[in-house]
Design an enzyme around this catalytic site. Structure first.
Site: not given
Ligand SMILES: CC(C)(COP(=O)(O)OP(=O)(O)OC[C@H]1O[C@@H](n2cnc3c(N)ncnc32)[C@H](O)[C@@H]1OP(=O)(O)O)[C@@H](O)C(=O)NCCC(=O)NCCS
Length: 179
Positions: A87, A120, A125, A132
């Site tokens: 997260a 999972e 999402n 991943y």
């Molecule tokens: C999913 C989550 C952890 C990503 O966190 P983040 O720090 O923004 O991710 P990053 O900046 O490291 O992104 C890495 C890559 O993930 C993908 N990504 C991240 N957010 C994305 C979005 N909103 N849409 C599409 N791709 C996305 C992209 O490939 C990205 O690479 P890029 O920025 O070079 O395109 C964040 O959106 C989050 O906390 N979501 C709520 C909690 C959650 O759903 N966790 C996963 C549970 S399984």
């Protein structure tokens, strides 16, 4: 085979630490606050997690000395790392924080003879699935109605490593998955 973190630029600005169970209450409260901001319906306590000897909790700061902005919780059991959650605080997203956390868990896995990483993710999402997929996780199966709050299906994803070399073992999706 390739290394699990090969081919991607290092995210040097993001500071990652593996939190010990002796972490300060303030640090653990900061992780709990991130969880509350990211997961509406999922209870999480960093203190409770770290009471489990098999839990691994990584925390991320956007830069050295900045407040915590993300975390990754995983369970290391035998030769498996089960990634339970990752997260990033909403205002700090799309800066490579989750990627840096995942990279840290992959480096840990490579160094600890892990054979498979499992997780999972909600079918809807797309952000997490893209994260991943970019790391070479493959779709393994669907767990129908896995999430009790909405009844949504979970997609199980897997990344296999060679436990001796730490290199990714190429795999394939067991079913088609949209990015
Ligand atoms: C999913 C989550 C952890 C990503 O966190 P983040 O720090 O923004 O991710 P990053 O900046 O490291 O992104 C890495 C890559 O993930 C993908 N990504 C991240 N957010 C994305 C979005 N909103 N849409 C599409 N791709 C996305 C992209 O490939 C990205 O690479 P890029 O920025 O070079 O395109 C964040 O959106 C989050 O906390 N979501 C709520 C909690 C959650 O759903 N966790 C996963 C549970 S399984």
């Amino acid at each position: 085979m390739k290394r699990s973190t090969e081919g991607r630029p290092p995210r040097e600005a993001v500071a990652i630490e593996l939190l010990p169970n002796t972490s300060s209450p303030d640090e653990l409260a900061a992780v709990d606050a991130i969880a509350r901001a990211c997961f509406e319906n999922e209870a999480f306590s960093a203190t409770e997690e770290l009471s489990r000897p098999w839990a691994r909790l990584w925390a991320a700061r956007p830069s050295e000395g900045a407040p915590l902005a993300g975390f990754l919780i995983a369970w290391h059991v035998a030769d498996e790392l089960h990634v339970l959650n990752v997260a990033t605080l909403p205002p700090m997203r799309r800066r490579g924080i989750a990627r840096a956390l995942m990279d840290a868990s992959l480096r840990y896995s490579s160094g600890n003879k892990i054979r498979i990483l499992l997780l999972e993710v909600r079918r809807s999402n797309r952000a997490a699935i893209k994260l991943y997929r970019d790391l070479d996780f493959k779709a393994l199966g669907v767990r129908k109605g896995y999430y009790a709050d909405t009844g949504e299906d979970a997609i199980e994803m897997i990344l296999a490593l060679d436990p001796e070399s730490g290199m990714i073992v190429p795999g394939r999706d067991e079913f088609p998955i949209d990015d």
